[in-house]
Write an enzyme that holds these catalytic residues in place. Structure first.
Site, mmCIF file in Angstrom:
data_model
loop_
_atom_site.group_PDB
_atom_site.id
_atom_site.type_symbol
_atom_site.label_atom_id
_atom_site.label_comp_id
_atom_site.label_asym_id
_atom_site.label_seq_id
_atom_site.Cartn_x
_atom_site.Cartn_y
_atom_site.Cartn_z
ATOM 1 N N GLY A 69 2.697 -3.134 3.673
ATOM 2 C CA GLY A 69 3.618 -4.257 3.746
ATOM 3 C C GLY A 69 2.942 -5.570 4.057
ATOM 4 O O GLY A 69 1.718 -5.710 3.978
ATOM 5 N N SER B 45 10.785 -12.268 -5.921
ATOM 6 C CA SER B 45 11.977 -11.859 -6.657
ATOM 7 C C SER B 45 13.236 -12.459 -6.040
ATOM 8 O O SER B 45 13.278 -12.752 -4.841
ATOM 9 C CB SER B 45 12.077 -10.322 -6.642
ATOM 10 O OG SER B 45 13.355 -9.879 -7.032
ATOM 11 N N GLY B 46 14.267 -12.596 -6.854
ATOM 12 C CA GLY B 46 15.567 -13.058 -6.367
ATOM 13 C C GLY B 46 16.473 -11.930 -5.925
ATOM 14 O O GLY B 46 17.654 -12.166 -5.624
ATOM 15 N N ALA C 262 -4.987 -4.559 -2.225
ATOM 16 C CA ALA C 262 -5.534 -5.661 -1.430
ATOM 17 C C ALA C 262 -4.838 -6.971 -1.788
ATOM 18 O O ALA C 262 -4.858 -7.398 -2.937
ATOM 19 C CB ALA C 262 -7.035 -5.776 -1.666
ATOM 20 N N VAL C 263 -4.227 -7.601 -0.782
ATOM 21 C CA VAL C 263 -3.500 -8.846 -0.981
ATOM 22 C C VAL C 263 -3.989 -9.930 -0.024
ATOM 23 O O VAL C 263 -4.148 -11.083 -0.399
ATOM 24 C CB VAL C 263 -1.978 -8.620 -0.798
ATOM 25 C CG1 VAL C 263 -1.216 -9.945 -0.816
ATOM 26 C CG2 VAL C 263 -1.450 -7.691 -1.895
ATOM 27 N N CYS D 109 0.828 -1.195 0.000
ATOM 28 C CA CYS D 109 0.000 0.000 0.000
ATOM 29 C C CYS D 109 0.867 1.252 0.000
ATOM 30 O O CYS D 109 2.091 1.186 0.026
ATOM 31 C CB CYS D 109 -0.913 0.012 1.223
ATOM 32 S SG CYS D 109 -1.917 -1.490 1.384
#
Length: 616
Positions: A79, A379-380, A52-53, A2
């Site tokens: 976060g 992600s790496g 929104a996760v 957010c």
């Protein structure tokens, strides 16, 4: 993920200031496209834009906790806390009740239960503000590694804060001004913790809390890298790293929205993709979806250089086939990289022209395409800083240079695809005033003074602890900020498993001889994940994020420079050296201009669009 912002004013009634907090919140719309919210109190105004996760319906913000009809705590939060389920269970055993399934509410109750010590219990990436109406105190909190950004600007009677500078700059009492030190910070590759470039503005340092009271503000560190004795042998070390990675990836695959991985075909992203594929398959949620960036004709016409020896495409495809991922290549052309709208979007996202040129634009376009199919990506990023992957970790000249090793290795030009330096077009008088070498030296000495040592750290081991610390506290911040801004510009949440503080702390304290036990970079990561990787990927030599090799890109930059040179009203003109500008834009000029041209053109657009004042 957010966007957050807020205004604390002890001498003002902020319930009458809705238009200002609305304007500040609106600047964060790209970070939170799903919903907007504002909370107003007499001395506090909090704004929130939501992506929104987790708990799509219940996680709306700003989120309060009420007791006996009055608000006792409210947060605007950005976060993910990956251990929120364990924390929630512990809090429920202590008598707390919850009305949502969100990690945001867990953070609120964790603070009510444990006070400031709650930060020690959080595992994740986060930046948030907690306002306590009972004591009229604000607490700003940033995650240990600084994955999520958080800025603040003290005022005579309080503070302004936001996920990005643009939120603070939207306040009518703040004018964007950059002094000589801010300009030096912008141009160099130093990324000083806490430095925000703009005058009067600060960034909350990773692993720090900022508490705001009527009497002013205080800053406290709640986490830092510490030197600890490493007693595990090689087999135990490799096994522990693998166990950590399995746990980290499993936690970061939790989402109530479509999820994917970013796959370059390098060891880092391949390990994350392979471990994700394994975890999803075991949970009956596979296959993993993966995305890679490429350029038109890049693989077919690839030319090796001293930074990149191989194109990514074949390796990404090999890994995708190995784990049977649902793989997608995002192929970009030079026209897309030079598109004025795309470059303007990148500048608006970053707030400052301190990026990596076409590397930033391609990253933005990659994330934009990914966002059409996924909301969360793993992600790496940061494995090189944690495990010692960059080539200059293994270059004695860079290691023993009396400066940041990436500067000694000439990164400022080479990362962006050229050999020139970023300041190549700047006026010599300005450069003398800025004294960039002196600025870099001062920041380098400050960083070295922080390094923790063991009594037994001597010789090469001592120096490599310093090199690791510099990367984990300075260099990684450059890339994490870039990743955050490019992804949040399109409303994509990018998670960074290698930044889990448990892994960072463990590997930081592993002796350098063990980190390179097979004579190569990232020996421990390769050993810990080889069983899930094809040999061609596991044995691949490090290759940085790709940069276009299309000669038309440099030609297009030169054409834009010619337009700038002809524009007497270009705001960046006073900062450039007229002779050098004329030389590089002359007919038939062939100088390598990419880093310098990208900086000059970016600064011109920045000054023109933001109205920033340079006080140098």
């Amino acid at each position: 993920m957010c966007g957050i912002t807020g205004w604390i004013a002890y001498d003002n009634d902020l319930t009458t200031q809705r238009p200002t907090i609305d304007a500040m919140t609106q600047t964060m719309a790209c970070r939170g496209p799903d919903a907007a919210g504002v909370w107003l109190g007499t001395h506090a105004a909090l704004g929130h834009r939501r992506l929104a996760v987790i708990d799509i319906d219940g996680g709306k913000q700003p989120m309060p906790v009420d007791h006996d009809g009055r608000t006792v705590l409210v947060t605007t939060y950005s976060g993910e806390v990956y251990n929120y389920r364990e924390l929630r269970a512990e809090l429920e055993r202590s008598g707390h009740t919850f009305r949502t399934s969100s990690d945001t509410e867990v953070v609120l109750h964790a603070y009510l239960e444990w006070g400031e010590a709650f930060a020690d219990r959080l595992n994740g990436m986060y930046a948030f503000a907690l306002w306590d109406p009972r004591t009229e105190e604000l607490l700003l909190v940033r995650d240990r590694m600084g994955i999520k950004p958080l800025y603040y600007h003290p005022t005579p009677d309080g503070v302004l804060f936001g996920s990005e500078p643009k939120a603070i700059l939207a306040h009518p009492d703040v004018h964007p001004t950059v002094d000589a030190e801010g300009l030096a910070e912008l141009i160099t590759f130093t990324k000083t913790p806490g430095h925000a470039v703009y005058q009067g503005m600060h960034e909350v340092r990773p692993g720090h809390l900022v508490r705001v009271r009527r009497g002013g503000l205080t800053v406290r560190r709640y986490w830092a890298l510490e030197a600890r004795e490493h007693t595990d042998d090689r087999a135990t070390t490799v096994a522990h790293i693998r166990a950590l990675l399995d746990d980290i990836v499993a936690r970061q695959l939790i989402a109530d929205v479509p999820l994917c991985t970013l796959l370059s075909g390098g060891l880092d992203s391949s390990a994350i993709t392979a471990l994700s594929a394994k975890a999803l398959a075991e949970a009956g949620r596979g296959p993993v979806r993966s995305f890679a960036v490429d350029f038109t004709g890049y693989t077919e016409n690839f030319r090796p250089d001293d930074l990149r020896g191989t194109p990514d495409g074949p390796y990404a495809h090999a890994l995708a086939a190995h784990v049977r991922s649902d793989h997608h290549d995002i192929v970009l052309d030079t026209a897309a990289l030079m598109d004025p709208g795309h470059r303007a979007a990148v500048l608006a996202a970053r707030d400052l022209p301190n990026g990596f040129g076409d590397g930033d634009t391609s990253l933005y376009l990659l994330f934009k395409a990914v966002r059409e199919q996924s909301t969360v990506a793993l992600s790496g990023e940061s494995a090189d800083e944690v495990f010692g992957g960059y080539r200059w970790f293994h270059d004695p000249e860079a290691v023993h240079a009396d400066t940041f090793p990436w500067i000694a290795a000439g990164l400022s030009g080479r990362f962006a695809g050229g050999r020139a330096v970023r300041e190549a077009l700047l006026d010599t008088g300005l450069l003398a005033k800025l004294d960039l070498p002196g600025y870099e030296a001062r920041r380098y000495r400050e960083a070295l003074a922080e390094v923790p040592y063991l009594d037994g750290d001597t010789g090469h081991q001592r120096r490599m602890r310093e090199i690791s610390y510099l990367h984990l506290t300075r260099f990684v911040q450059i890339l994490l900020d870039r990743k955050d801004r490019a992804s949040m510009a399109v409303g994509l949440e990018v998670r960074v498993p290698f930044c889990d503080h448990r892994l960072v702390d463990y590997v930081f304290n592993t002796p350098w001889s063990l980190k390179t036990f097979d004579g190569r970079e990232k020996s421990l990561l390769r050993a810990a994940t080889r069983d899930v990787l094809p040999d061609v990927v596991a044995d691949r030599v490090k290759s940085p994020y790709p940069s276009t090799q299309d000669p038309r890109y440099a030609e297009a930059l030169r054409a834009e420079l010619r337009e700038l040179a002809a524009d007497r009203n270009a705001p960046v003109r006073p900062l450039l050296d007229p002779g050098t500008l004329a030389e590089v834009t002359a007919d038939g000029a062939t100088q390598d201009i990419r880093p310098g041209a990208e900086l000059a053109l970016g600064m011109n657009a920045w000054l023109r669009t933001t109205g920033t004042t340079l006080d140098v």
